[in-house]
Scaffold this active site. Structure first.
Site, mmCIF file in Angstrom:
data_model
loop_
_atom_site.group_PDB
_atom_site.id
_atom_site.type_symbol
_atom_site.label_atom_id
_atom_site.label_comp_id
_atom_site.label_asym_id
_atom_site.label_seq_id
_atom_site.Cartn_x
_atom_site.Cartn_y
_atom_site.Cartn_z
ATOM 1 N N ASP A 250 0.888 2.458 0.890
ATOM 2 C CA ASP A 250 0.233 1.192 0.622
ATOM 3 C C ASP A 250 -1.129 1.512 0.034
ATOM 4 O OD1 ASP A 250 -0.633 -1.404 0.536
ATOM 5 O OD2 ASP A 250 -0.137 -1.877 2.618
ATOM 6 N N ASP B 139 0.973 1.694 8.685
ATOM 7 C CA ASP B 139 0.133 1.450 9.852
ATOM 8 C C ASP B 139 0.541 0.222 10.643
ATOM 9 O OD1 ASP B 139 -0.575 -0.532 8.106
ATOM 10 O OD2 ASP B 139 -2.717 -0.067 8.069
ATOM 11 N N ASP C 124 5.927 -1.723 8.941
ATOM 12 C CA ASP C 124 6.248 -0.444 8.297
ATOM 13 C C ASP C 124 7.251 0.386 9.094
ATOM 14 O OD1 ASP C 124 4.453 -0.811 6.140
ATOM 15 O OD2 ASP C 124 2.777 -0.206 7.416
#
Length: 783
Positions: free
Chosen positions: A308, A540, A544
């Protein structure tokens, strides 16, 4: 395939609104508590058992028991390797377990709840279904809840990946794991504990089978093969010694066991554990926690890295890129902005960035209008009758004032910037609105702060042949613009507009993916793996977790969801993305050197197998004594392997581990087998068994040194010095401690035979290397 996890949109059939006074303690005691099933990972005993009861350990323990039964205690020294290997693996797992527990962050240790008409604080586990909780800015939502009163906004990025705050009002859902960013809300807990969205998303990830370590899979396959062949072969050797050669039991058992021990590459397992443990320690110095020992290996093999932008390319902070005056001077623009930032007490990322850019002026406003996601603006009125307004241009300015600025705003927005307008009005704000704008002061251009080392880090991966994919919940155009600023080129796509089939097809073609859902993240990882890639994934949030578990290597960032850190193999404790090249380099060093050094161990294993099998059918004794094998294996295998395992090695790990090491080991093993048998057949010339055994040992040492030389290519100063030290130690051991190693002094004809055997060994190694190369080439062509 498991069903998708849906965000709650409907109330349960037995839902009943809780009165404004909240539940009583008596009612709460009868309700479902907000307790999720704990997932502490392996217990201490599970970790100990997992490292103790391995095929390698059980095989060695069985051999040790055989030696103990006949009182051959000295020959049980090999159990030191077993104990060392077990201790290293166990200690590392226990350290990772303890560190993870210390890292566990309880982001909402106390929650405000209404019980019996009174507001009190309690631990989230003490809440029950139906409780009314009061949530203010900064509070974390501890269960799926329904807003019953108030307005505000919630950040759901750890769950959905969407960074922008979501407006919330009466009747809206609040998801467990999200944060309140503004306002004050009263909400009724509906789905608690294991029924909450975050808990269901985390639980669904457990169904995803984590990829296994290729290195350990092939090592265990080798150990299983050895175990299957070794036992009957050892039994046959014992029967030959005991029944055919009439050796006593106290000699037959140690002799058979000694031959069997030579077949086990016990040092290879220890080398692997030590090299991994050293890698873990080195990474720990760079604030990287290795939770699974073989996470180092999977990252070393990765050729695709999915990440990301937030926390990797960007720091997560906003910075002021530029101030553009419109109807005033730069000095007046900065002065007005200083007055505004000093008047507002909100601690948002936007206001903090503006405060860092201009020094706020301490001035008490007459009235303020806090920022609202619905209004997209905030304002402050002062004693001089002026009101300063900051917000999104389309929400602050009328069409006539906005039109001249449209092209400028669009240009900056297209480059990934956030554009805010600072305007002035005459009059005072109300509780909900601002007075009409009288003058446009200027534009404030803000952007996600690019990490100073992001460009360099991404360049490293590009140079190392690792493709970087940016997978984000943000707008694809914004993410693509930021990626371009750090030199990451490629096609961008909005995943929300694609079907699963289209997303799979785009996985190879595109570099930037925006508006990606948790299910799509997992789909992208699986599509890349299906295309033959080894995939590493950073994350995080709870959103995810499915993708992290599906990836070959999972890397968690700090400050996110605890569940994400639990499933990850590696955790960057300081959140420094620049640590990634260090992690990759360390992984490649460890795995590359283990692969290189493993061939030395397998040479001994292979020639021990071959000699044991041939001795069963030939009228010769086993060529080596255990102490002679100790000399050869220690100086040509054990010592140099551990030295080589600590060398720098940045090449990406390719190909199968077992195929690579066998390719390197077979020529040396064939050479030792031929030389040792030829040496033992020299008994036909009238030479003693001791002389022939000495000849076999010396030829094995020479072949071992030649193998070490081939492994050390290309030579460096350190490797050249290593070759010299090994040769010197071997010669010194033969000359000074020959009797201890049961070696005799060779006569001139015997020494000449040693030279002939060395020449033959070189020829055998060259021929077998050519055969192995052709076999590998033919196999690759068939595939």
């Amino acid at each position: 395939m498991s069903a998708p996890i849906h965000i709650p949109t409907r109330l349960p059939d037995d839902f009943q609104p809780t009165p404004p006074r909240g539940l009583t303690d008596k009612q709460a005691a009868k309700r479902t508590p907000n307790e999720a099933a704990a997932n502490p990972g392996k217990s201490v005993w599970q970790i100990i058992a997992g490292n103790l009861f391995t095929p390698f350990n059980l095989l060695n323990i069985a051999l040790a028991v055989c030696l103990a039964l006949v009182g051959s205690w000295r020959n049980m020294l090999f159990m030191g390797v077993v104990v060392s290997n077990t201790v290293i693996g166990t200690v590392q797992e226990l350290r990772a377990r303890a560190t993870i527990r210390r890292l566990t962050l309880l982001n909402a240790p106390q929650t405000c709840v209404i019980r019996g008409g009174k507001e009190r604080t309690c631990h989230p586990d003490e809440l029950v279904q139906g409780d009314l909780v009061i949530l203010r800015a900064g509070d974390q939502v501890v269960a799926d809840a329904l807003v019953t009163r108030g307005t505000g906004s919630a950040n759901e990025s750890l769950l959905t990946g969407e960074r922008d705050a979501i407006p919330k009002r009466e009747g809206d859902w609040l998801l467990s794991g999200s944060y309140i960013t503004e306002g004050c809300l009263t909400a009724q807990l509906v789905y608690v504990g294991d029924d909450s969205y975050a808990a269901r998303l985390t639980r669904s990830a457990r169904e995803i089978k984590r990829p296994k370590s290729a290195l350990m899979t092939e090592l265990n396959r080798l150990i299983r093969f050895i175990s299957i062949v070794l036992v009957p072969l050892g039994l046959l050797l014992f029967l030959k010694e005991f029944f055919l050669m009439d050796c006593p039991l106290t000699e037959a058992v140690p002799s058979a066991v000694a031959a069997m021990i030579g077949m086990i590459p016990e040092g290879l397992m220890l080398l692997t554990s030590v090299a991994m443990a050293v890698g873990v320690v080195r990474l720990g110095r760079h604030q990287t926690l290795v939770q699974e020992l073989y996470g180092i290996e999977t990252l070393a093999r990765a050729d695709v890295l999915c990440l990301d932008k937030t926390g990797t390319i960007t720091s997560g902070r906003m910075v002021v890129e530029e101030l553009l005056p419109v109807d005033c001077s730069m000095e007046e623009l900065r002065t007005s902005l200083a007055r505004f930032t000093g008047a507002m007490d909100e601690k948002t990322g936007t206001l903090n960035a503006l405060r860092d850019h201009v020094h706020p002026v301490t001035e008490t406003p007459v009235a303020t209008l806090p920022f609202s996601s619905a209004r997209k603006k905030s304002a402050a009125s002062f004693d001089d009758g002026r009101t300063i307004i900051l917000g999104a241009p389309s929400f602050v300015l009328p069409a006539a004032a906005l039109s001249p600025l449209a092209d400028t705003i669009a240009r900056y927005a297209a480059s990934g910037c956030r554009v805010l307008v600072l305007a002035e009005a005459e009059g005072c704000v109300t509780e909900t609105e601002t007075p009409p704008v009288s003058r446009v002061l200027g534009l404030c251009i803000l952007m996600d702060e690019i990490r100073s080392n992001a460009r360099e880090t991404l360049r490293y991966f590009r140079e190392q042949g690792v493709t970087v994919k940016v997978i984000s919940g943000d707008d694809a155009r914004t993410v693509a613009a930021i990626a371009q600023r750090v030199g990451l080129e490629g096609e961008a796509v909005d995943a929300s507009t694609l079907t699963d089939e289209e997303l799979t097809a785009a996985s190879e073609r595109c570099t930037v993916f925006g508006r990606v859902t948790p299910a799509q993240k997992k789909l992208l990882v699986e599509a890349l793996k299906h295309s033959g890639h080894s995939v590493a994934m950073t994350g995080d949030g709870v959103n995810d977790i499915p993708a992290l578990k599906a990836a070959d290597c999972s890397i968690a960032m700090p400050g996110g969801a605890d569940a994400a850190k639990q499933v990850a193999q590696l955790t960057l404790l300081d959140g420094n993305f620049a640590s990634m090249p260090l992690v990759v380099d360390e992984g490649r060093r460890v795995i590359g050197n283990i692969t290189r050094a493993a061939s030395l161990f397998l040479v001994k294993t292979l020639y021990s197998f071959a000699l044991a099998a041939l001795v069963l059918f030939l009228p010769v004794d086993y060529p080596f004594q255990p102490i002679q094998l100790t000399l050869v294996s220690t100086l040509t295998v054990g010592f140099p392997s551990f030295v080589l395992a600590l060398e720098p090695n940045r090449g990406r790990v390719r190909g199968g581990f077992l195929q690579t090491v066998l390719f390197r080991a077979v020529p040396g093993a064939a050479a030792v087998t031929v030389c040792a048998l030829a040496a033992m057949l020299c008994q036909r010339l009238g030479w003693s068994a001791e002389d022939c055994s000495t000849l076999a040992t010396l030829s094995a040492g020479m072949v071992g040194w030649l193998m070490l030389w081939s492994v050390c290519l290309p030579l460096t100063r350190m490797r050249t010095a290593l070759l010299g030290v090994v040769a010197g130690l071997f010669v010194a051991a033969v000359l000074l401690f020959g009797r201890m190693f049961l070696l005799t002094t060779l006569s001139a004809p015997q020494f000449l035979s040693l030279l002939l055997l060395t020449g033959a060994a070189i020829g055998v190694m060259a021929a077998m290397t050519l055969v192995m190369k052709r076999w590998i080439a033919r196999k690759d062509a068939e595939e």
